[in-house]
Design a protein around this motif. Sequence first.
Motif, PDB file in Angstrom:
ATOM      1  N   TYR A 163       0.892  -1.018   0.017  1.00 28.50           N
ATOM      2  CA  TYR A 163       0.073   0.012  -0.054  1.00 28.50           C
ATOM      3  C   TYR A 163       0.807   1.226   0.046  1.00 28.50           C
ATOM      4  CZ  TYR A 163      -4.110  -2.632   1.393  1.00 28.50           C
ATOM      5  OH  TYR A 163      -5.328  -3.410   1.288  1.00 28.50           O
ATOM      6  N   LYS A 164       0.341   2.287  -0.757  1.00 25.55           N
ATOM      7  CA  LYS A 164       0.900   3.564  -0.493  1.00 25.55           C
ATOM      8  C   LYS A 164       0.478   4.311   0.933  1.00 25.55           C
ATOM      9  CE  LYS A 164       1.719   4.817  -5.224  1.00 25.55           C
ATOM     10  NZ  LYS A 164       1.579   6.025  -6.147  1.00 25.55           N
ATOM     11  N   LEU A 165       1.406   5.289   1.381  1.00 26.66           N
ATOM     12  CA  LEU A 165       0.860   6.047   2.488  1.00 26.66           C
ATOM     13  C   LEU A 165      -0.009   7.069   1.760  1.00 26.66           C
ATOM     14  CD1 LEU A 165       1.501   6.418   5.435  1.00 26.66           C
ATOM     15  CD2 LEU A 165       3.154   8.055   4.995  1.00 26.66           C
ATOM     16  N   GLY A 166      -0.920   7.350   2.911  1.00 29.26           N
ATOM     17  CA  GLY A 166      -1.926   8.281   2.247  1.00 29.26           C
ATOM     18  C   GLY A 166      -1.637   9.831   2.867  1.00 29.26           C
ATOM     19  N   GLU A 167      -2.357  10.554   2.819  1.00 24.16           N
ATOM     20  CA  GLU A 167      -2.219  12.075   3.133  1.00 24.16           C
ATOM     21  C   GLU A 167      -2.384  12.230   4.622  1.00 24.16           C
ATOM     22  OE1 GLU A 167      -1.464  14.862   1.128  1.00 24.16           O
ATOM     23  OE2 GLU A 167      -1.121  12.928  -0.042  1.00 24.16           O
ATOM     24  N   LYS A 206      -8.676  -2.742   3.259  1.00 28.19           N
ATOM     25  CA  LYS A 206      -9.213  -1.284   2.584  1.00 28.19           C
ATOM     26  C   LYS A 206     -10.718  -1.181   3.380  1.00 28.19           C
ATOM     27  CE  LYS A 206      -8.948  -3.870  -1.339  1.00 28.19           C
ATOM     28  NZ  LYS A 206      -7.983  -4.839  -0.704  1.00 28.19           N
ATOM     29  N   LYS A 207     -11.355  -2.262   3.768  1.00 27.70           N
ATOM     30  CA  LYS A 207     -12.621  -1.910   4.744  1.00 27.70           C
ATOM     31  C   LYS A 207     -12.103  -1.618   6.113  1.00 27.70           C
ATOM     32  CE  LYS A 207     -15.022  -5.210   1.934  1.00 27.70           C
ATOM     33  NZ  LYS A 207     -15.531  -6.446   1.890  1.00 27.70           N
ATOM     34  N   VAL A 208     -11.137  -1.956   6.528  1.00 25.20           N
ATOM     35  CA  VAL A 208     -10.944  -1.650   8.219  1.00 25.20           C
ATOM     36  C   VAL A 208     -10.403  -0.236   8.252  1.00 25.20           C
ATOM     37  CG1 VAL A 208      -9.210  -2.203   9.998  1.00 25.20           C
ATOM     38  CG2 VAL A 208     -10.052  -3.996   8.611  1.00 25.20           C
ATOM     39  N   LYS A 209      -9.637   0.365   7.216  1.00 26.22           N
ATOM     40  CA  LYS A 209      -9.106   1.721   7.065  1.00 26.22           C
ATOM     41  C   LYS A 209      -8.442   2.094   8.517  1.00 26.22           C
ATOM     42  CE  LYS A 209     -12.991   3.369   4.221  1.00 26.22           C
ATOM     43  NZ  LYS A 209     -12.275   3.401   2.988  1.00 26.22           N
ATOM     44  N   PRO A 210      -7.373   1.401   8.536  1.00 22.80           N
ATOM     45  CA  PRO A 210      -6.543   1.848   9.925  1.00 22.80           C
ATOM     46  C   PRO A 210      -5.990   3.403   9.453  1.00 22.80           C
ATOM     47  CG  PRO A 210      -5.097   0.132   8.577  1.00 22.80           C
ATOM     48  CD  PRO A 210      -6.831   0.337   7.778  1.00 22.80           C
ATOM     49  N   PHE A 211      -5.468   3.774  10.488  1.00 23.14           N
ATOM     50  CA  PHE A 211      -4.637   5.113  10.108  1.00 23.14           C
ATOM     51  C   PHE A 211      -3.368   5.088  10.890  1.00 23.14           C
ATOM     52  CE2 PHE A 211      -5.442   7.323  14.203  1.00 23.14           C
ATOM     53  CZ  PHE A 211      -6.647   6.741  14.753  1.00 23.14           C
ATOM     54  N   LEU A 212      -2.298   5.837  10.665  1.00 17.19           N
ATOM     55  CA  LEU A 212      -0.872   5.565  10.851  1.00 17.19           C
ATOM     56  C   LEU A 212      -0.607   6.811  11.674  1.00 17.19           C
ATOM     57  CD1 LEU A 212      -1.071   4.438   7.680  1.00 17.19           C
ATOM     58  CD2 LEU A 212       0.676   3.421   8.863  1.00 17.19           C
ATOM     59  N   LEU A 213       0.593   6.862  12.640  1.00 20.90           N
ATOM     60  CA  LEU A 213       1.018   7.975  13.329  1.00 20.90           C
ATOM     61  C   LEU A 213       2.697   8.153  12.992  1.00 20.90           C
ATOM     62  CD1 LEU A 213       1.184   9.906  15.687  1.00 20.90           C
ATOM     63  CD2 LEU A 213       1.925   8.145  17.252  1.00 20.90           C
ATOM     64  N   SER A 214       2.714   9.233  12.552  1.00 21.41           N
ATOM     65  CA  SER A 214       3.971   9.483  12.317  1.00 21.41           C
ATOM     66  C   SER A 214       4.706  10.279  13.570  1.00 21.41           C
ATOM     67  CB  SER A 214       4.430  10.618  11.095  1.00 21.41           C
ATOM     68  OG  SER A 214       5.723  11.124  11.050  1.00 21.41           O
ATOM     69  N   LEU A 215       5.353   9.741  14.734  1.00 21.60           N
ATOM     70  CA  LEU A 215       5.664  10.152  15.907  1.00 21.60           C
ATOM     71  C   LEU A 215       6.144  11.630  15.909  1.00 21.60           C
ATOM     72  CD1 LEU A 215       5.291   9.773  18.856  1.00 21.60           C
ATOM     73  CD2 LEU A 215       7.349   8.193  18.755  1.00 21.60           C
ATOM     74  N   ASN A 216       7.493  11.617  15.136  1.00 17.88           N
ATOM     75  CA  ASN A 216       8.128  12.761  15.366  1.00 17.88           C
ATOM     76  C   ASN A 216       7.494  13.825  14.832  1.00 17.88           C
ATOM     77  OD1 ASN A 216      10.444  11.444  16.049  1.00 17.88           O
ATOM     78  ND2 ASN A 216      11.143  10.850  14.139  1.00 17.88           N
ATOM     79  N   GLU A 217       6.603  13.757  13.777  1.00 16.83           N
ATOM     80  CA  GLU A 217       5.884  15.069  13.272  1.00 16.83           C
ATOM     81  C   GLU A 217       4.683  15.159  14.020  1.00 16.83           C
ATOM     82  OE1 GLU A 217       6.855  14.475   8.145  1.00 16.83           O
ATOM     83  OE2 GLU A 217       5.369  13.080   9.201  1.00 16.83           O
ATOM     84  N   ARG A 218       4.324  14.140  14.813  1.00 18.96           N
ATOM     85  CA  ARG A 218       2.934  14.177  15.558  1.00 18.96           C
ATOM     86  C   ARG A 218       1.710  14.542  14.704  1.00 18.96           C
ATOM     87  NH1 ARG A 218       4.234  15.421  21.184  1.00 18.96           N
ATOM     88  NH2 ARG A 218       2.246  16.337  21.545  1.00 18.96           N
ATOM     89  N   LEU A 219       1.690  13.549  13.634  1.00 20.41           N
ATOM     90  CA  LEU A 219       0.724  13.905  12.581  1.00 20.41           C
ATOM     91  C   LEU A 219       0.071  12.445  12.231  1.00 20.41           C
ATOM     92  CD1 LEU A 219       2.292  15.911   9.528  1.00 20.41           C
ATOM     93  CD2 LEU A 219       0.050  16.410  10.951  1.00 20.41           C
ATOM     94  N   TYR A 220      -1.181  12.214  12.046  1.00 22.83           N
ATOM     95  CA  TYR A 220      -1.879  11.099  11.737  1.00 22.83           C
ATOM     96  C   TYR A 220      -1.840  11.026  10.184  1.00 22.83           C
ATOM     97  CZ  TYR A 220      -3.398  10.401  16.497  1.00 22.83           C
ATOM     98  OH  TYR A 220      -3.395  10.223  17.992  1.00 22.83           O
ATOM     99  N   TYR A 221      -1.762   9.804   9.408  1.00 22.63           N
ATOM    100  CA  TYR A 221      -1.928   9.769   8.202  1.00 22.63           C
ATOM    101  C   TYR A 221      -3.035   8.633   7.823  1.00 22.63           C
ATOM    102  CZ  TYR A 221       2.556  11.997   7.210  1.00 22.63           C
ATOM    103  OH  TYR A 221       3.597  12.965   7.016  1.00 22.63           O
ATOM    104  N   LYS A 222      -3.766   8.966   6.531  1.00 23.09           N
ATOM    105  CA  LYS A 222      -4.332   7.937   6.320  1.00 23.09           C
ATOM    106  C   LYS A 222      -3.593   6.876   5.540  1.00 23.09           C
ATOM    107  CE  LYS A 222      -8.555  10.446   5.557  1.00 23.09           C
ATOM    108  NZ  LYS A 222      -9.691  10.335   4.485  1.00 23.09           N
ATOM    109  N   LEU A 223      -4.228   5.662   5.211  1.00 22.94           N
ATOM    110  CA  LEU A 223      -3.450   4.697   4.498  1.00 22.94           C
ATOM    111  C   LEU A 223      -4.035   4.799   3.199  1.00 22.94           C
ATOM    112  CD1 LEU A 223      -1.944   1.914   4.520  1.00 22.94           C
ATOM    113  CD2 LEU A 223      -4.162   0.792   4.571  1.00 22.94           C
ATOM    114  N   GLY A 224      -2.842   4.690   2.361  1.00 20.35           N
ATOM    115  CA  GLY A 224      -3.164   4.874   0.616  1.00 20.35           C
ATOM    116  C   GLY A 224      -3.792   3.855   0.198  1.00 20.35           C
TER     117      GLY A 224
END
Lengths: 197, 197
Positions: free
Chosen positions: A179-183, B164-182
């Motif tokens: 998978y690509k990383l999203g936004e 694709k149905k679960v739609k987990p999201f991700l944490l970039s810890l250093n940036e303190r940002l959540y990302y969507k999965l692509g």
Amino acid sequence: MSNAEMKKEVKNKIDVGAKIAPYPMPVILVGANVKGKANFLVAAWFMETAISPPKVMVALNKLHYTNQGIKENKTFSVCIPSEDMMKSTDYCGIVSGFKVEKSGVFNVFYGKLKTAPMVTECPVNLECRLDKVIDNGSHELFDGDILSTYTEEKYLTDGAVDIKKVKPFLLSLNERLYYKLGEPTAKAWGVGKKYKP
Amino acid sequence: MSNAEMKKEVKNKIDVGAKIAPYPMPVILVGANVKGKANFLVAAWFMETAISPPKVMVALNKLHYTNQGIKENKTFSVCIPSEDMMKSTDYCGIVSGFKVEKSGVFNVFYGKLKTAPMVTECPVNLECRLDKVIDNGSHELFDGDILSTYTEEKYLTDGAVDIKKVKPFLLSLNERLYYKLGEPTAKAWGVGKKYKP
């Protein structure tokens, strides 16, 4: 959610059993010198395990060629490929170092430890000194101190590594899909401030 | 890449030091009963550590309230929230169980172990029996056997959990940002077959 709705939702839960967990993990290349030559293994089972000094652990199947190199030199690297390296990275997951010499797949550089090979093309390289090995049945867990983080100016924003520029990709193991990383969508330790339980 | 180009690229590498590694990790809620009440902690340092039986390890700062509950009951859960749960999940990362009773934030259910609380709203819940605790300085590593994987029919495709149905999201810890999965982009152990080193 009403009590009735909640009971229905719990009733909808299915136990699909004791399985490899279904979630996507960033793909990495673990580097080690084996018998004096650089070798790279594709992995996605890794995490950070301590803050100060920062540590990273990789879980590698005991069948892998790379494991002996890590134990031999007490060093390894964690290299993060970008999405434009998907083919060459996947190639390293298809062929084993036992059978195919992989030192030529990537351009390799070494840092201060001298024995932890790193992939020049990867936007981020962690150079690690092995702290301990944990025998975990099918896998060995290699826990290392991160001594250096190598990157390039073009991957930085305000002096820090910018994930949007690195463009890591992820593996969903059960689906055998990348998978690509999203936004980026929201601030961590931020968006929850608006939440009222 | 020519030798000259390669040397230039290595020369471009900057060592930004011994830091928390810059990559995004799926966000999870770790569940444990503490003093008989369900508590959930937001985490992103976790990985699988063995295949058979499947194991999952979470690295938790020793300062967390949840740790004592895992040690008390020898059970815990790993719950994967979907992107529409970003606010409530982040809320659990902002408030500590030491100060705020979090048992009411989510609807909770228990499985066969009876003491590992799981979040009903999460598409995927792993029920785990603690196998071992590893003291790792700032963090404790909790390694557990995955006994059950709870999900719902609506998250399955051909009987398997569909990310694709679960739609987990991700944490970039250093940036303190959540990302969507692509989007999924290529087959693992597939796309590399076309690669010629």
